[in-house]
Scaffold this active site. Structure first.
Site, mmCIF file in Angstrom:
data_model
loop_
_atom_site.group_PDB
_atom_site.id
_atom_site.type_symbol
_atom_site.label_atom_id
_atom_site.label_comp_id
_atom_site.label_asym_id
_atom_site.label_seq_id
_atom_site.Cartn_x
_atom_site.Cartn_y
_atom_site.Cartn_z
ATOM 1 N N LYS A 33 0.805 -1.207 0.000
ATOM 2 C CA LYS A 33 0.000 0.000 0.000
ATOM 3 C C LYS A 33 0.850 1.274 0.000
ATOM 4 O O LYS A 33 0.619 2.181 -0.814
ATOM 5 C CB LYS A 33 -0.901 -0.024 1.233
ATOM 6 C CG LYS A 33 -1.780 1.185 1.369
ATOM 7 C CD LYS A 33 -2.488 1.165 2.701
ATOM 8 C CE LYS A 33 -1.504 1.445 3.824
ATOM 9 N NZ LYS A 33 -2.184 1.664 5.105
ATOM 10 N N THR A 34 1.826 1.318 0.889
ATOM 11 C CA THR A 34 2.639 2.522 1.016
ATOM 12 C C THR A 34 3.372 2.809 -0.287
ATOM 13 O O THR A 34 3.488 3.957 -0.730
ATOM 14 C CB THR A 34 3.671 2.364 2.148
ATOM 15 O OG1 THR A 34 2.998 1.861 3.295
ATOM 16 C CG2 THR A 34 4.309 3.685 2.472
ATOM 17 N N ASP A 219 -5.205 8.052 3.359
ATOM 18 C CA ASP A 219 -4.756 6.724 3.773
ATOM 19 C C ASP A 219 -5.624 6.245 4.938
ATOM 20 O O ASP A 219 -6.209 7.053 5.654
ATOM 21 C CB ASP A 219 -3.286 6.823 4.204
ATOM 22 C CG ASP A 219 -2.674 5.448 4.410
ATOM 23 O OD1 ASP A 219 -3.274 4.461 3.952
ATOM 24 O OD2 ASP A 219 -1.591 5.375 5.019
ATOM 25 N N GLU A 220 -5.682 4.928 5.152
ATOM 26 C CA GLU A 220 -6.455 4.345 6.260
ATOM 27 C C GLU A 220 -7.890 4.865 6.282
ATOM 28 O O GLU A 220 -8.425 5.238 7.332
ATOM 29 C CB GLU A 220 -5.775 4.669 7.611
ATOM 30 C CG GLU A 220 -4.305 4.345 7.692
ATOM 31 C CD GLU A 220 -4.029 2.872 7.949
ATOM 32 O OE1 GLU A 220 -4.945 2.048 7.780
ATOM 33 O OE2 GLU A 220 -2.883 2.555 8.296
ATOM 34 N N GLN A 250 -9.409 -3.997 8.416
ATOM 35 C CA GLN A 250 -8.482 -3.435 9.403
ATOM 36 C C GLN A 250 -9.063 -2.206 10.093
ATOM 37 O O GLN A 250 -8.335 -1.378 10.641
ATOM 38 C CB GLN A 250 -7.143 -3.091 8.742
ATOM 39 C CG GLN A 250 -6.419 -4.325 8.225
ATOM 40 C CD GLN A 250 -5.019 -4.019 7.745
ATOM 41 O OE1 GLN A 250 -4.167 -3.592 8.498
ATOM 42 N NE2 GLN A 250 -4.773 -4.235 6.454
ATOM 43 N N ARG A 599 0.603 -9.047 11.008
ATOM 44 C CA ARG A 599 1.877 -8.331 11.200
ATOM 45 C C ARG A 599 3.045 -9.283 10.976
ATOM 46 O O ARG A 599 4.186 -8.857 10.813
ATOM 47 C CB ARG A 599 1.999 -7.739 12.615
ATOM 48 C CG ARG A 599 0.995 -6.689 13.034
ATOM 49 C CD ARG A 599 0.829 -5.603 12.031
ATOM 50 N NE ARG A 599 -0.287 -5.872 11.134
ATOM 51 C CZ ARG A 599 -0.485 -5.259 9.981
ATOM 52 N NH1 ARG A 599 0.359 -4.345 9.573
ATOM 53 N NH2 ARG A 599 -1.515 -5.558 9.216
#
Length: 731
Positions: A33-34, A219-220, A250, A599
């Site tokens: 994503k980043t 984002d998010e 998430q 994670r």
DNA sequence: ATTCCCGACGTTTTT
DNA sequence: CGTCGGGAAT
């Protein structure tokens, strides 16, 4: 060929080059994503679709924002002047400082943190004569925050509130708002709410900002709340160039007002929106991914996606079943030590549901001399000595900040007590001025009598520093204040041991300011405070040294580690007790599990304890999330002391809400007092984990309320609740 | 005004 | 068991 696109997969590439119109990118965990976000920004710039000044990218943490800015700068060879990559809160803070006058604030307004806000709420409750158990400040704070995030103001709520409790909350809310205004302060919610109100009520201002930003990037997005949603609407021009990136699986901030519908309903909100799903995971093994996917599949509120990975196989998950929280910590640390022989500690992380769980792990790590670091919990800026110093700085910048005034007017001791403050407050309220202003004219107010001198001296001190504040670096100013107040001696005289660590913290604080100043050379004290008030522990967290990290699962969002320990998997802990009744909240807990599990790159441990102390001894039931994990992926390791008692297998199917019949272990070995009161009577010699050996002098009460008076050698007598102390009978 | 001792209370996650 | 706040003692 294009260096920005070549190494992307087709979906990632589409997410970068689909620049115009509304776009929703569903980015699964570990899907790069980043990388997509930063490439997209760089692409917009290199294709000359916009100048840096015309782009706005919003994230949730300062750390994420900083990383994104750095990576874009790297891609662009450093030419990104004016590019706004910020958090919602810092963007709003900047917006408001420019336009503050329009909403009746000074542009040097103070931002109150949660602690400051709570103090104001407490004072308000007291002032309204509502003090008592039925109005817990924190609960009131929650309600007020919820109202703010729904854009319901105090006046509106006051007019529509019905019944005793709602009326009381309305009054508290109204007084809280009044006090905040008097202090020229905003809380965290206000930063967002006031920005939205400002844009709503000043169309010409909104138009300016709208015309500036050609492309918005969020984002998010799954964690945005209603006010943030509105803010974006106000900033979005008719071009409709908004790209939001998120993952509904998430979404873990519902309790803070985040509305998962924002992402679920995006296409309805923005007709003609395109959707791109990033489903290839580059992070985890197939096993880990299958486990996480198996659990999250139990949720209903999903758009649905299928993560896949090119990484085959992988170690099975290990489920550790232990007797107690202490055993859980011991066995985890055992494994950390073992794995530490072949891999770095910084590649491992221990994740828990609540901060309170960290203690047992800390204890074990410290005992075994394993370097560790805790993220969150008692944040650095929340420590008393730091907050006190910050209060001085805030007061220097904002003389109306009565909360900071109260915090430091008698620290160090100046002989100004409650009575004097009460008197001063009355005078200040009557004259409509702040406490500091009133203190500066104390000699004109007879009721202050003999205390006038001390008050004026304090006001003079603040005033003196205000005059010179902008002529010297902030770090020097703080150093001067520390010396002038004689803080080092003061802290040492309070307590030698804790005083020393406080002094070290102050030194760290000053170093931090110096570092800040080198990055922001022309920054003033006011600017420093504006920035620092929006920083959290997480933003400072660096993964530099070889230490194992401990943190909550919430804090771990966006991070990744080779080895992850997901601990405390028990009903009541995870999922947390308060969420069990509500299906919606259970789904959020499940997403939290999903975030934690994903994670891990290579190895995932799940752990649970069968007995856990929470206000006395309680039998724990293994978390439903263990049961929901595909069993063939789990390798069970049972550390329970076999034969003493039997509990059903952790994975045995059982109706969810039905607790087990309580089975008290008939233990051998360690004697816990609350189970065998009769073993303790005067004369017995016992061992206490912190006080050591002692003799029981008297006993009082029975069962859970059994209180013992114990005479410890070299320490003296202490009264101890038998229920809590882990006493061992020695003789 | 300050300190010290007692009882009540508590525990979710954070920008 | 901790921490915090209230109340009494100094």
């Amino acid at each position: 060929m294009n260096r920005l696109l070549d190494d992307l997969n087709p979906e990632q590439r589409a997410a970068v080059i689909t620049t115009d119109g509304p776009l929703l990118v569903i980015a699964g965990a570990g899907s790069g994503k980043t990388r997509v976000l930063t490439r997209r920004l760089a692409y917009l710039l290199t294709e000359r679709k916009a100048t840096p000044y015309q782009l706005l990218a919003v994230t949730f943490t300062n750390k994420a924002a900083g990383e994104m800015r750095d990576r874009v700068a790297e891609l662009m060879g450093g030419e990104i002047g004016g590019l706004q990559v910020s958090t919602f809160h810092s963007f709003c803070s900047r917006l408001l400082r420019r336009e503050a006058v329009r909403i009746g604030y000074d542009n040097q307004f103070t931002v109150f943190d949660a602690g400051d806000s709570e103090t104001v709420i407490k004072n308000s409750i007291k002032e309204l004569g509502l003090a008592g158990t039925q109005f817990a400040p924190r609960a009131q704070m929650r309600k007020i925050s919820d109202l703010k995030n729904k854009l319901v103001g105090a006046t509106t709520y006051l007019s529509q509130a019905g019944g005793y409790f709602e009326n009381a909350t309305a009054k508290i809310y109204a007084l809280y708002e009044k006090r905040l205004r008097e202090c020229d302060a905003m809380d965290f919610d206000d930063l967002l709410v006031n920005s939205v109100l400002l844009l709503r009520d000043n169309p010409e201002v909104a138009k300016n900002w709208r015309e500036r930003f050609r492309y918005l990037l969020v984002d998010e997005y799954q964690d945005t709340n209603h006010v943030q949603y509105l803010l974006l609407k106000y900033l979005l021009d008719s071009h409709n160039n908004i790209c939001v990136v998120g993952d509904e699986d998430q979404s873990i901030y519902g309790w803070r007002g985040a509305d998962i519908r924002n992402i679920l309903d995006f296409e309805r909100d923005y007709p003609g929106a395109k959707i791109i799903k990033l489903e290839q995971n580059y992070r985890s093994t197939h096993t880990i991914l299958a486990a996480a996917s198996g659990v999250i599949a139990n949720n209903e509120s999903r758009k649905g996606k299928t993560l896949w990975t090119a990484l085959k196989g992988g170690d099975p998950l290990s489920l550790l079943i232990t007797d107690s929280a202490e055993d859980e910590a011991r066995h985890v640390v055992d494994i950390v030590v073992r794995r530490g022989e072949t891999s770095r500690l910084s590649d491992m992380v221990i994740l828990y549901r609540t901060n309170a769980q960290s203690r047992a792990f800390e204890e074990q790590l410290r005992r075994r001399n394993i370097p560790y670091q805790i993220v969150g919990g008692l944040a650095f800026y929340q420590r008393k000595e730091i907050k006190d110093l910050l209060a001085y700085l805030k007061l220097i910048v904002n003389p109306k900040d009565d909360i900071s005034f109260n915090r430091v007017v008698n620290f160090p001791k100046r002989g100004i007590g409650d009575r004097t403050i009460e008197e001063l407050t009355t005078i200040a309220r009557a004259s409509g001025s702040s406490l500091l202003e009133t203190a500066g004219m104390a000699n004109q107010h007879a009721p202050l009598g003999a205390k006038a001198k001390a008050l004026m001296a304090f006001a003079g001190l603040i005033e003196k520093h205000r005059e010179t504040a902008d002529t010297k670096p902030v770090a020097v100013l703080v150093q001067d204040i520390v010396e002038e107040l004689g803080l080092v001696q003061e802290l040492l005289s309070e307590d030698k041991v804790t005083g020393q660590t406080k002094i070290e913290n102050i030194e760290t604080f000053i170093e931090g300011i110096s570092e800040y100043s080198t990055h922001n050379p022309s920054s003033t004290l006011a600017q420093y405070l504006a920035d620092i008030s929006l920083f959290t522990d997480l933003d400072i967290y660096k993964e530099i040294e070889n230490k194992i990290t401990l943190m909550t699962i919430h804090s771990a969002k966006g991070l990744e580690y080779d080895t992850v320990f997901l601990v405390g998997l028990e009903e009541g802990i995870f999922p947390f007790e308060r969420s069990i009744a509500e299906p919606k909240q259970i789904e959020e807990e499940r997403r939290l599990f999903y975030v934690g599990a994903t994670r891990a790159r290579k190895k995932l441990y799940l752990t649970c304890a069968v007995m856990r102390h929470r206000f006395g001894a309680v039998d724990s039931i293994p978390s439903r999330f263990i049961r929901e994990t595909p069993q063939e992926l789990i390798e069970k390791i049972d550390f329970r002391r076999q034969g003493m008692y039997s509990l059903p297998s952790a994975t045995q199917a059982r109706p969810m809400q039905q607790p087990l019949p309580s089975q008290r272990p008939q233990e051998a070995g360690v004697h816990y007092v609350y189970e065998e009161n009769e073993t303790f009577h005067p004369g017995r010699v016992v061992h206490h984990p912190t006080f050591g050996r002692g003799r029981i002098v008297t006993t009082e009460g029975v069962g859970d309320s059994l209180k013992l008076e114990i005479s410890f050698t070299g320490i003296g007598t202490k009264k101890i609740m038998a229920r809590f102390a882990k006493l061992k009978v020695v003789g």
